[in-house]
Design a protein around this motif. Structure first.
Motif, short mmCIF file in Angstrom:
data_model
loop_
_atom_site.label_atom_id
_atom_site.label_comp_id
_atom_site.label_asym_id
_atom_site.label_seq_id
_atom_site.Cartn_x
_atom_site.Cartn_y
_atom_site.Cartn_z
N HIS A 69 0.80 -1.03 -0.02
CA HIS A 69 -0.03 0.05 -0.02
C HIS A 69 0.72 1.28 0.07
O HIS A 69 0.41 2.15 -0.74
N ASP A 70 1.85 1.47 0.85
CA ASP A 70 2.65 2.50 1.04
C ASP A 70 3.31 2.68 -0.30
O ASP A 70 3.73 3.76 -0.71
N HIS A 71 3.87 1.51 -0.86
CA HIS A 71 4.68 1.76 -2.08
C HIS A 71 3.83 2.26 -3.36
O HIS A 71 4.42 3.17 -4.28
N ARG A 72 2.51 1.80 -3.45
CA ARG A 72 1.55 2.50 -4.32
C ARG A 72 1.31 4.16 -3.95
O ARG A 72 1.26 4.97 -5.02
N ARG A 73 1.52 4.12 -2.61
CA ARG A 73 1.19 5.64 -2.35
C ARG A 73 2.56 6.60 -2.74
O ARG A 73 2.40 7.72 -2.83
N ILE A 74 3.60 5.96 -2.54
CA ILE A 74 4.73 6.63 -2.76
C ILE A 74 4.90 7.26 -4.37
O ILE A 74 5.21 8.25 -4.65
N PHE A 75 4.39 6.34 -5.18
CA PHE A 75 4.46 6.48 -6.68
C PHE A 75 3.18 7.28 -7.03
O PHE A 75 2.80 7.37 -8.19
N ARG A 76 2.17 7.78 -6.26
CA ARG A 76 0.62 8.32 -6.60
C ARG A 76 0.90 9.16 -7.52
O ARG A 76 0.03 9.37 -8.58
N ASP A 77 1.82 10.37 -7.55
CA ASP A 77 1.95 11.52 -8.15
C ASP A 77 3.25 11.33 -9.15
O ASP A 77 3.46 12.39 -9.77
N VAL A 78 3.89 10.30 -9.10
CA VAL A 78 5.01 10.23 -9.83
C VAL A 78 4.78 9.88 -11.37
O VAL A 78 3.92 8.96 -11.70
N LEU A 133 13.42 5.85 -0.81
CA LEU A 133 12.68 6.09 -1.89
C LEU A 133 11.61 7.28 -1.76
O LEU A 133 11.76 8.09 -2.70
N ALA A 134 11.04 7.26 -0.82
CA ALA A 134 10.06 8.48 -0.78
C ALA A 134 10.77 9.56 -0.50
O ALA A 134 10.50 10.78 -1.22
N ALA A 135 11.94 9.75 0.13
CA ALA A 135 12.77 10.74 0.44
C ALA A 135 13.39 11.44 -0.71
O ALA A 135 13.30 12.51 -1.12
N VAL A 136 13.78 10.41 -1.56
CA VAL A 136 14.33 10.51 -3.02
C VAL A 136 13.38 11.57 -4.07
O VAL A 136 13.57 12.56 -4.36
N LEU A 137 12.27 10.88 -3.86
CA LEU A 137 11.19 11.51 -4.74
C LEU A 137 10.56 12.83 -4.33
O LEU A 137 10.11 13.54 -5.06
N ALA A 138 10.70 12.84 -2.85
CA ALA A 138 10.29 14.12 -2.41
C ALA A 138 11.02 15.35 -2.97
O ALA A 138 10.62 16.58 -3.05
N ARG A 139 12.31 15.05 -3.11
CA ARG A 139 13.35 15.97 -3.48
C ARG A 139 13.62 16.33 -5.08
O ARG A 139 14.41 16.87 -5.75
N ARG A 140 12.64 15.53 -5.80
CA ARG A 140 12.64 15.43 -7.04
C ARG A 140 11.47 16.04 -7.95
O ARG A 140 10.80 15.07 -8.69
N PRO A 141 10.98 17.08 -7.75
CA PRO A 141 9.73 17.48 -8.22
C PRO A 141 9.37 17.42 -9.92
O PRO A 141 8.48 17.19 -10.22
N PRO A 148 2.89 18.24 -5.62
CA PRO A 148 3.40 18.00 -4.55
C PRO A 148 3.34 16.59 -4.22
O PRO A 148 2.39 15.88 -4.64
N SER A 149 4.43 16.27 -3.24
CA SER A 149 4.31 14.63 -2.82
C SER A 149 3.81 14.40 -1.58
O SER A 149 4.24 15.14 -0.51
N GLU A 150 2.71 13.49 -1.46
CA GLU A 150 2.20 13.34 -0.18
C GLU A 150 3.05 12.35 0.77
O GLU A 150 3.26 12.57 1.79
N ALA A 151 4.05 11.67 0.04
CA ALA A 151 4.89 10.54 0.71
C ALA A 151 6.01 11.46 0.90
O ALA A 151 6.80 10.88 1.68
N GLY A 152 6.16 12.77 0.61
CA GLY A 152 7.35 13.68 1.02
C GLY A 152 7.07 14.44 2.27
O GLY A 152 8.03 14.97 2.62
#
Length: 203
Positions: A69-78, A133-141, A148-152
């Motif tokens: 569930h969290d993996h999907r959440r991390i990629f929701r806006d990617v 993974l969440a931290a990396v994606l949060a820093r790469r808009p 905006p990244s919910e997981a970030g």
């Protein structure tokens, strides 16, 4: 110096993740069986012996389901992924695929400190991978096309870090306290419940 270069959308990565989690959960079931040809007393004994297996199965299904569930959440806006995101994802999925092994150790040798430590280490490694993974994606808009990244968010990262800290702490505690160290995992129920409600309000 390493640079982020978009390498297509996340669809194939998400499909791979879904497959890995599904296979890992399926493998957990394969160890649940009762031999044929038992009389009534042997049948009852076999069912009692199966209880630790069922407990370990339920625990690992909950853990893997939460991470899926969290993996999907991390990629929701990617919208795109790069090499580092792919590497972190595959490393995390590699640990997820390994979960049936420490689950078997916990079911058959749950009274052994090493079994609890190995299981805790596997879950902590999986959590650390998703946190990174969440931290990396949060820093790469640019990989999210500016959304905006919910997981970030700080709350999400604290929520993920809590699981990592608890399972990392269980590793040395298990070597001292044995299977009693598993009770520490119950701390996650109220803590993650509270953080989850705050995340819903924030959304």
């Amino acid at each position: 110096m390493w640079t982020s270069r978009p390498d297509g959308g996340p669809d194939r990565l998400l499909t791979l993740a879904d497959g890995v989690f599904a296979i890992a959960i399926t493998l957990l079931v394969l160890d649940l069986y009762v031999p044929r040809g038992l009389d009534a007393d042997q049948y009852d004994q076999a069912l009692r012996r199966l209880l630790p297996d069922l407990g370990a199965y339920a625990l690992s299904v909950t853990v893997l389901g939460s991470f899926c569930h969290d993996h999907r959440r991390i990629f929701r806006d990617v919208r795109e992924v790069d090499g580092q995101v792919i590497t972190l994802s595959i490393a995390g999925l590699g640990v997820a695929a390994l979960v049936p092994f420490p689950t078997r150790l916990l079911a058959e040798y749950g009274d052994q400190p090493v079994s609890v430590a190995v299981y805790s280490g596997a879950v902590a490694a999986m959590g650390a991978g998703q946190l990174a993974l969440a931290a990396v994606l949060a820093r790469r808009p640019w990989l999210r096309h500016g959304t905006p990244s919910e997981a970030g968010t700080t709350l999400y990262l604290v929520d993920s870090a809590t699981m990592v800290v608890v399972f990392v702490a269980t590793v040395p505690l298990a070597l001292v306290m044995g299977s009693y160290a598993m009770w520490l995992w119950l701390v996650l129920v109220p803590v993650r419940g509270l953080l989850g409600r705050r995340l819903q309000k924030q959304a």
